[in-house]
Motif scaffolding. Structure first.
Motif, mmCIF file in Angstrom:
data_model
loop_
_atom_site.group_PDB
_atom_site.id
_atom_site.type_symbol
_atom_site.label_atom_id
_atom_site.label_comp_id
_atom_site.label_asym_id
_atom_site.label_seq_id
_atom_site.Cartn_x
_atom_site.Cartn_y
_atom_site.Cartn_z
ATOM 1 N N MET A 42 -1.651 -4.313 0.294
ATOM 2 C CA MET A 42 -2.731 -3.350 0.174
ATOM 3 C C MET A 42 -2.439 -2.426 -1.018
ATOM 4 S SD MET A 42 -4.124 -0.688 3.050
ATOM 5 C CE MET A 42 -4.892 -1.997 3.959
ATOM 6 N N THR A 43 -3.423 -2.168 -1.819
ATOM 7 C CA THR A 43 -3.266 -1.332 -2.995
ATOM 8 C C THR A 43 -3.579 0.120 -2.655
ATOM 9 O OG1 THR A 43 -3.922 -3.173 -4.376
ATOM 10 C CG2 THR A 43 -4.005 -1.002 -5.371
ATOM 11 N N MET A 44 -2.777 0.978 -3.207
ATOM 12 C CA MET A 44 -2.942 2.402 -2.973
ATOM 13 C C MET A 44 -4.042 2.951 -3.874
ATOM 14 S SD MET A 44 0.064 5.113 -3.268
ATOM 15 C CE MET A 44 -0.114 5.872 -4.835
ATOM 16 N N ASN A 45 -4.819 3.882 -3.353
ATOM 17 C CA ASN A 45 -5.866 4.546 -4.108
ATOM 18 C C ASN A 45 -5.280 5.832 -4.703
ATOM 19 O OD1 ASN A 45 -8.058 6.028 -5.012
ATOM 20 N ND2 ASN A 45 -9.345 5.507 -3.258
ATOM 21 N N LEU A 74 4.309 7.926 -0.991
ATOM 22 C CA LEU A 74 4.947 6.622 -0.808
ATOM 23 C C LEU A 74 3.849 5.617 -0.488
ATOM 24 C CD1 LEU A 74 7.917 7.776 1.451
ATOM 25 C CD2 LEU A 74 7.902 7.494 -1.034
ATOM 26 N N ALA A 75 3.663 4.651 -1.356
ATOM 27 C CA ALA A 75 2.585 3.682 -1.189
ATOM 28 C C ALA A 75 2.775 2.850 0.066
ATOM 29 C CB ALA A 75 2.513 2.771 -2.404
ATOM 30 N N ASN A 76 1.672 2.434 0.603
ATOM 31 C CA ASN A 76 1.679 1.533 1.739
ATOM 32 C C ASN A 76 2.081 0.151 1.227
ATOM 33 O OD1 ASN A 76 1.276 0.353 4.165
ATOM 34 N ND2 ASN A 76 -0.909 0.704 4.255
ATOM 35 N N ASN A 77 3.199 -0.356 1.690
ATOM 36 C CA ASN A 77 3.680 -1.638 1.190
ATOM 37 C C ASN A 77 4.466 -2.358 2.271
ATOM 38 O OD1 ASN A 77 6.543 -0.895 1.110
ATOM 39 N ND2 ASN A 77 5.858 0.599 -0.368
ATOM 40 N N GLU A 78 5.013 -3.497 1.920
ATOM 41 C CA GLU A 78 5.720 -4.288 2.924
ATOM 42 C C GLU A 78 7.162 -3.843 3.166
ATOM 43 O OE1 GLU A 78 6.144 -7.718 -0.366
ATOM 44 O OE2 GLU A 78 4.294 -6.968 0.408
ATOM 45 N N TRP A 79 7.705 -2.952 2.317
ATOM 46 C CA TRP A 79 9.053 -2.451 2.556
ATOM 47 C C TRP A 79 9.046 -1.527 3.758
ATOM 48 C CZ3 TRP A 79 10.006 -0.616 -3.116
ATOM 49 C CH2 TRP A 79 10.195 -1.730 -3.918
ATOM 50 N N ARG A 80 10.200 -1.355 4.356
ATOM 51 C CA ARG A 80 10.319 -0.413 5.459
ATOM 52 C C ARG A 80 10.283 0.993 4.890
ATOM 53 N NH1 ARG A 80 13.455 3.192 6.785
ATOM 54 N NH2 ARG A 80 13.798 3.928 8.863
ATOM 55 N N LEU A 81 9.263 1.736 5.242
ATOM 56 C CA LEU A 81 9.159 3.116 4.791
ATOM 57 C C LEU A 81 9.989 4.018 5.684
ATOM 58 C CD1 LEU A 81 5.347 3.454 4.056
ATOM 59 C CD2 LEU A 81 7.194 3.245 2.405
ATOM 60 N N GLU A 82 10.555 5.038 5.095
ATOM 61 C CA GLU A 82 11.248 6.040 5.881
ATOM 62 C C GLU A 82 10.219 6.806 6.711
ATOM 63 O OE1 GLU A 82 14.280 8.351 3.671
ATOM 64 O OE2 GLU A 82 13.712 7.071 1.999
ATOM 65 N N ASP A 135 -1.575 9.045 5.759
ATOM 66 C CA ASP A 135 -2.757 8.241 5.466
ATOM 67 C C ASP A 135 -2.441 6.755 5.630
ATOM 68 O OD1 ASP A 135 -4.646 6.670 3.916
ATOM 69 O OD2 ASP A 135 -5.358 8.558 3.072
ATOM 70 N N ALA A 136 -3.127 6.101 6.554
ATOM 71 C CA ALA A 136 -2.858 4.691 6.832
ATOM 72 C C ALA A 136 -3.220 3.793 5.659
ATOM 73 C CB ALA A 136 -3.628 4.259 8.072
ATOM 74 N N GLU A 137 -4.238 4.150 4.889
ATOM 75 C CA GLU A 137 -4.682 3.310 3.784
ATOM 76 C C GLU A 137 -3.819 3.476 2.536
ATOM 77 O OE1 GLU A 137 -8.523 2.722 0.841
ATOM 78 O OE2 GLU A 137 -8.788 3.773 2.738
ATOM 79 N N ASN A 138 -3.434 4.707 2.224
ATOM 80 C CA ASN A 138 -2.747 4.979 0.966
ATOM 81 C C ASN A 138 -1.263 5.286 1.120
ATOM 82 O OD1 ASN A 138 -5.130 4.747 -0.647
ATOM 83 N ND2 ASN A 138 -5.790 6.644 0.311
ATOM 84 N N GLY A 139 -0.764 5.221 2.319
ATOM 85 C CA GLY A 139 0.635 5.531 2.546
ATOM 86 C C GLY A 139 0.843 7.015 2.753
ATOM 87 N N PRO A 140 2.004 7.408 3.249
ATOM 88 C CA PRO A 140 2.262 8.831 3.508
ATOM 89 C C PRO A 140 2.468 9.615 2.217
ATOM 90 C CG PRO A 140 4.205 7.518 3.974
ATOM 91 C CD PRO A 140 3.123 6.552 3.640
ATOM 92 N N SER A 141 2.031 10.865 2.244
ATOM 93 C CA SER A 141 2.229 11.782 1.118
ATOM 94 C C SER A 141 2.811 13.081 1.652
ATOM 95 C CB SER A 141 0.910 12.060 0.407
ATOM 96 O OG SER A 141 0.425 10.888 -0.202
ATOM 97 N N TYR A 142 3.729 13.660 0.865
ATOM 98 C CA TYR A 142 4.455 14.851 1.271
ATOM 99 C C TYR A 142 4.406 15.896 0.161
ATOM 100 C CZ TYR A 142 6.456 11.348 4.378
ATOM 101 O OH TYR A 142 6.622 10.339 5.292
#
Length: 150
Positions: A1-4, A105-113, A134-141
Motif C-alpha cells: 500500500m502506498t502512503m499518501n 512511518l509508512a504502512n508497509n510489510e515490515w514490522r512497525l514499532e 492512520d491505518a491507510e498512511n501509517g502512524p505519524s508522531y
C-alpha cells in the motif's frame, strides 16, 4: 500500500496551526528516490533537505539550527539499534531547544514499532506531544525536543 504524503503533511500542518508554530528553519529528511514532502507544505519555512542515505554519519548542519525536522519514512530505515541511536543523537544536536520533530512511518510489510516502542526510543530527549495511527498512511508522531535533557 502506498502512503499518501499529502495526507500526512495535512496532519502535521493542522497540528502546527493549532499550536501556532508556522515559521522557522525546517529540515526535511527524505529518501533520494521519494517525493519531497515539503512540496505539500505552505511556504512559511526556510527549508533544507537531507538525503536519508547519509543519516548514519554526522549530519552536515550546525548545532541547534532547526525549529522543525520532518521525516516521512526515513527513521524506519535505520535497521540496527546503533543506526537508530546515531540518528536520534544527530536529530537532537541539529534541533533548536523545544523544536518539533515530525515523524511518519509508512504502512508497509515490515514490522512497525508500536507507539510505546517509538515513544520509549526517543524519550527522554524527545517527548511525544501528538500522534495518529492512520491505518491507510501509517502512524505519524509529533515529538518536542526536551530542552531540559542535555
Amino acid at each position: 500500500m502506498t502512503m499518501n504524503t499529502k495526507a500526512v503533511i495535512e496532519y502535521f500542518e493542522s497540528f502546527l496551526k493549532r499550536v501556532g508554530e508556522r515559521k522557522g528553519a525546517l529540515l526535511n529528511i527524505h529518501s533520494g528516490e521519494g517525493e519531497s514532502a515539503v512540496m505539500y507544505m505552505e511556504p512559511t519555512y526556510e527549508v533544507s533537505e537531507f538525503d536519508a542515505d547519509t543519516v548514519h554519519e554526522k549530519w552536515p548542519y550546525a548545532d541547534k539550527g532547526f525549529d522543525l525536522v520532518l521525516d516521512i519514512f526515513c527513521y524506519e530505515h535505520q535497521r540496527t539499534d546503533e543506526q537508530k541511536a546515531t540518528y536520534r543523537r544527530e536529530l537532537k544536536r541539529v534541533m533548536k531547544d523545544d523544536g518539533l520533530y515530525l515523524l511518519s512511518l509508512a504502512n508497509n510489510e515490515w514490522r512497525l514499532e508500536t507507539k510505546e516502542e517509538v515513544e520509549r526510543g526517543f524519550f527522554p530527549s524527545f517527548v511525544l506531544v501528538d500522534y495518529t495511527l492512520d491505518a491507510e498512511n501509517g502512524p505519524s508522531y509529533i515529538f518536542r525536543k526536551n530542552a531540559s535533557v542535555l
